[in-house]
Design a protein around this motif. Structure first.
Motif, PDB file in Angstrom:
ATOM      1  N   GLY A 252      55.033  62.749  18.884  1.00  0.00           N
ATOM      2  CA  GLY A 252      54.393  63.114  17.625  1.00  0.00           C
ATOM      3  C   GLY A 252      53.609  62.001  16.974  1.00  0.00           C
ATOM      4  N   GLU A 253      53.020  61.109  17.775  1.00  0.00           N
ATOM      5  CA  GLU A 253      52.205  60.010  17.260  1.00  0.00           C
ATOM      6  C   GLU A 253      50.768  60.151  17.741  1.00  0.00           C
ATOM      7  OE1 GLU A 253      55.765  56.608  17.244  1.00  0.00           O
ATOM      8  OE2 GLU A 253      54.045  56.389  18.580  1.00  0.00           O
ATOM      9  N   PRO A 254      49.817  59.491  17.066  1.00  0.00           N
ATOM     10  CA  PRO A 254      48.432  59.519  17.544  1.00  0.00           C
ATOM     11  C   PRO A 254      48.328  58.944  18.957  1.00  0.00           C
ATOM     12  CG  PRO A 254      48.552  58.602  15.319  1.00  0.00           C
ATOM     13  CD  PRO A 254      49.962  58.711  15.813  1.00  0.00           C
ATOM     14  N   VAL A 255      47.458  59.534  19.761  1.00  0.00           N
ATOM     15  CA  VAL A 255      47.202  59.060  21.119  1.00  0.00           C
ATOM     16  C   VAL A 255      45.742  58.655  21.219  1.00  0.00           C
ATOM     17  CG1 VAL A 255      47.113  59.678  23.571  1.00  0.00           C
ATOM     18  CG2 VAL A 255      48.996  60.503  22.135  1.00  0.00           C
ATOM     19  N   VAL A 256      45.517  57.375  21.519  1.00  0.00           N
ATOM     20  CA  VAL A 256      44.158  56.880  21.766  1.00  0.00           C
ATOM     21  C   VAL A 256      44.152  56.317  23.180  1.00  0.00           C
ATOM     22  CG1 VAL A 256      42.329  55.308  21.054  1.00  0.00           C
ATOM     23  CG2 VAL A 256      43.825  56.347  19.326  1.00  0.00           C
ATOM     24  N   ALA A 257      43.394  56.978  24.045  1.00  0.00           N
ATOM     25  CA  ALA A 257      43.356  56.589  25.458  1.00  0.00           C
ATOM     26  C   ALA A 257      41.968  56.076  25.807  1.00  0.00           C
ATOM     27  CB  ALA A 257      43.706  57.783  26.338  1.00  0.00           C
ATOM     28  N   HIS A 258      41.967  55.037  26.632  1.00  0.00           N
ATOM     29  CA  HIS A 258      40.713  54.492  27.151  1.00  0.00           C
ATOM     30  C   HIS A 258      40.971  54.053  28.584  1.00  0.00           C
ATOM     31  CE1 HIS A 258      36.810  52.486  27.196  1.00  0.00           C
ATOM     32  NE2 HIS A 258      37.414  51.427  27.718  1.00  0.00           N
ATOM     33  N   GLY A 259      40.565  54.911  29.543  1.00  0.00           N
ATOM     34  CA  GLY A 259      40.813  54.591  30.938  1.00  0.00           C
ATOM     35  C   GLY A 259      42.289  54.373  31.195  1.00  0.00           C
ATOM     36  N   PRO A 260      42.673  53.173  31.638  1.00  0.00           N
ATOM     37  CA  PRO A 260      44.063  52.919  32.026  1.00  0.00           C
ATOM     38  C   PRO A 260      44.966  52.478  30.877  1.00  0.00           C
ATOM     39  CG  PRO A 260      42.737  51.012  32.544  1.00  0.00           C
ATOM     40  CD  PRO A 260      41.797  52.026  31.958  1.00  0.00           C
ATOM     41  N   PHE A 261      44.472  52.534  29.633  1.00  0.00           N
ATOM     42  CA  PHE A 261      45.264  52.106  28.484  1.00  0.00           C
ATOM     43  C   PHE A 261      45.515  53.305  27.569  1.00  0.00           C
ATOM     44  CE2 PHE A 261      42.286  48.404  29.296  1.00  0.00           C
ATOM     45  CZ  PHE A 261      43.175  47.730  30.128  1.00  0.00           C
ATOM     46  N   VAL A 262      46.750  53.432  27.074  1.00  0.00           N
ATOM     47  CA  VAL A 262      47.099  54.506  26.136  1.00  0.00           C
ATOM     48  C   VAL A 262      47.868  53.883  24.978  1.00  0.00           C
ATOM     49  CG1 VAL A 262      48.249  56.716  25.793  1.00  0.00           C
ATOM     50  CG2 VAL A 262      47.214  56.196  28.006  1.00  0.00           C
ATOM     51  N   MET A 263      47.236  53.870  23.802  1.00  0.00           N
ATOM     52  CA  MET A 263      47.840  53.253  22.634  1.00  0.00           C
ATOM     53  C   MET A 263      47.779  54.221  21.457  1.00  0.00           C
ATOM     54  SD  MET A 263      48.779  50.420  24.045  1.00  0.00           S
ATOM     55  CE  MET A 263      49.298  49.408  22.659  1.00  0.00           C
ATOM     56  N   ASN A 264      48.037  53.702  20.237  1.00  0.00           N
ATOM     57  CA  ASN A 264      48.024  54.546  19.036  1.00  0.00           C
ATOM     58  C   ASN A 264      46.759  54.410  18.206  1.00  0.00           C
ATOM     59  OD1 ASN A 264      51.273  53.638  19.227  1.00  0.00           O
ATOM     60  ND2 ASN A 264      50.889  55.811  18.905  1.00  0.00           N
ATOM     61  N   THR A 265      46.045  53.287  18.374  1.00  0.00           N
ATOM     62  CA  THR A 265      44.844  53.052  17.571  1.00  0.00           C
ATOM     63  C   THR A 265      43.739  52.482  18.448  1.00  0.00           C
ATOM     64  OG1 THR A 265      45.373  50.762  16.971  1.00  0.00           O
ATOM     65  CG2 THR A 265      46.303  52.508  15.567  1.00  0.00           C
ATOM     66  N   ARG A 266      42.507  52.608  17.965  1.00  0.00           N
ATOM     67  CA  ARG A 266      41.363  52.032  18.655  1.00  0.00           C
ATOM     68  C   ARG A 266      41.471  50.505  18.701  1.00  0.00           C
ATOM     69  NH1 ARG A 266      38.689  53.621  22.491  1.00  0.00           N
ATOM     70  NH2 ARG A 266      38.826  55.675  21.508  1.00  0.00           N
ATOM     71  N   GLU A 267      41.994  49.917  17.656  1.00  0.00           N
ATOM     72  CA  GLU A 267      42.148  48.461  17.619  1.00  0.00           C
ATOM     73  C   GLU A 267      43.110  47.987  18.711  1.00  0.00           C
ATOM     74  OE1 GLU A 267      40.381  49.950  14.106  1.00  0.00           O
ATOM     75  OE2 GLU A 267      42.359  50.471  14.957  1.00  0.00           O
ATOM     76  N   GLU A 268      44.179  48.753  18.947  1.00  0.00           N
ATOM     77  CA  GLU A 268      45.112  48.386  20.000  1.00  0.00           C
ATOM     78  C   GLU A 268      44.480  48.499  21.381  1.00  0.00           C
ATOM     79  OE1 GLU A 268      49.375  49.630  17.909  1.00  0.00           O
ATOM     80  OE2 GLU A 268      48.220  51.127  19.012  1.00  0.00           O
ATOM     81  N   ILE A 269      43.593  49.456  21.545  1.00  0.00           N
ATOM     82  CA  ILE A 269      42.854  49.579  22.812  1.00  0.00           C
ATOM     83  C   ILE A 269      41.966  48.351  23.016  1.00  0.00           C
ATOM     84  CG2 ILE A 269      41.021  50.834  23.993  1.00  0.00           C
ATOM     85  CD1 ILE A 269      43.641  52.293  24.218  1.00  0.00           C
TER      86      ILE A 269
END
Length: 285
Positions: A252-269
Motif C-alpha cells: 500500500g505504498e507508492p511505487v516508482v519504477a525505473h528499469g531495474p530500480f523500484v522505489m517510493n519516490t523519483r528522488e530515490e530513483i
C-alpha cells in the motif's frame, strides 16, 4: 468459508528478447501490479539447439525489491556482486533480495550453450516496503530436491512449497515480508484449496493447462486477478495444469519504477542511478 472469485483475467503479451520467447502478464494494459507482486516474465517453453547463445541477461543492477526465479526446464547460472554463484537446474528456485543494491547476471551454463535442450523459466519481482528497500542484499538458490513436494489428498497433484506454511509443512525460503509462494502441478480433475487469504492479495498465473477458480474457467497464459472477498482460493483442473500461486499482505505504498530500480519516490530513483554509476552496488568478481 467463502471462496475468492475471479475479477479479471490478464493475458500474457508476447515480448520476445532476441530469440528468447517471452510472455509478460504484469505489468500490462489493465494491471500495473498485484501489490506487492510487480512483474512476471515467462520465458519459453522452447528448445535450443547445440552451440546456442543461451539466456541474454548479462550483468545488470537492481535495488528496492526481490526477484524469485523458477527454473521449470533447463538450467540457470547466477553470479552477483555479493559473491554468490550457483547453477540451478529444472525444478529449482532462486530467491534474490536486491535490497540496497546488487549487480547480477543470469545466463545459461556452458553445458547448455554447447548441448542445448528445453528451457522454461519464470521470473517474478516482489516489492519491498520502504522500511526494507535498503536492506542488505542476499541470495539463496535451491535445487528441486530441497523444495517440499506435497501430494494432494486426491492423488491428482503436487504443491511445491517454496515459502510459507501449508498443511503443516514450511517452505525452505524465508520471505522478509511473509510472502507465501508455491508452484502447483495438477492432473485433470485434481482439486486444491488454500485458506488464510482474506485481506491478502493472491498472485495466480496459469503457466499451462485449463483450470477453474470457484467454478469459473481460467485460461492458460493468463494472470488471474481475484476479488478481495473470500477466505479461500479453490482450484480445480479441467486438464493437466501447472500454476504459479502465491499470496501476500499488500504494502500500500507508492511505487516508482525505473528499469531495474523500484522505489517510493523519483528522488530515490535518481539516488539509485547515482549510486550504481558510482560503483556502490559492487562489482562482479
Amino acid at each position: 468459508m467463502s471462496s475468492k472469485t475471479i475479477r479479471h483475467q490478464h493475458p500474457a503479451y508476447r515480448d520476445d528478447i532476441g530469440d528468447l520467447v517471452t510472455r509478460r502478464p504484469v505489468p500490462g494494459p489493465a494491471v500495473e501490479q498485484i501489490d506487492p507482486f510487480l512483474f512476471l516474465n515467462h520465458h519459453g517453453p522452447q528448445t535450443y539447439g547445440r552451440n546456442n547463445r543461451g539466456l541474454p541477461f548479462g550483468p545488470h543492477p537492481h535495488r528496492g525489491f526481490e526477484t524469485v526465479t523458477f527454473i521449470l526446464e533447463g538450467s540457470l547460472a547466477h553470479r552477483d556482486s555479493g559473491g554468490h554463484e550457483s547453477v540451478i537446474h529444472a525444478g529449482g528456485v532462486q530467491w534474490m533480495t536486491a535490497g540496497s543494491g546488487l549487480v547480477h547476471a543470469e545466463v545459461s551454463p556452458q553445458s547448455f550453450l554447447e548441448s542445448g535442450g528445453p528451457l522454461e523459466i519464470l521470473q517474478l519481482w516482489v516489492n519491498l516496503p520502504s522500511r526494507l528497500k535498503m536492506t542488505p542484499p542476499r541470495y539463496v538458490g535451491l535445487q528441486k530436491e530441497a523444495i517440499p513436494a506435497l501430494p494432494l489428498d486426491d492423488g491428482k497433484g503436487v504443491v511445491n512449497l517454496i515459502a510459507g506454511e501449508w498443511h503443516g509443512s514450511r517452505g525452505p525460503f524465508e520471505s522478509l515480508t511473509g510472502v507465501f509462494m508455491s508452484t502447483i502441478a495438477l492432473a485433470a480433475g485434481g482439486q486444491v484449496s488454500f485458506d488464510g487469504v482474506r485481506d491478502r492479495n493472491v498472485f495466480l498465473y496459469v503457466v499451462r493447462g485449463a483450470i477453474r477458480i470457484a467454478g469459473e474457467a481460467a485460461r492458460q497464459h493468463h494472470l488471474i486477478e481475484l476479488n478481495e472477498d473470500g477466505d479461500s482460493v479453490d482450484i480445480e483442473a479441467d486438464s493437466d495444469a501447472f500454476l504459479l500461486f502465491g499470496h501476500a499482505q499488500p504494502i500500500g505504498e507508492p511505487v516508482v519504477a525505473h528499469g531495474p530500480f523500484v522505489m517510493n519516490t523519483r528522488e530515490e530513483i535518481q539516488q539509485a542511478v547515482r549510486d550504481y554509476t558510482n560503483g556502490k552496488f559492487g562489482a562482479m568478481g
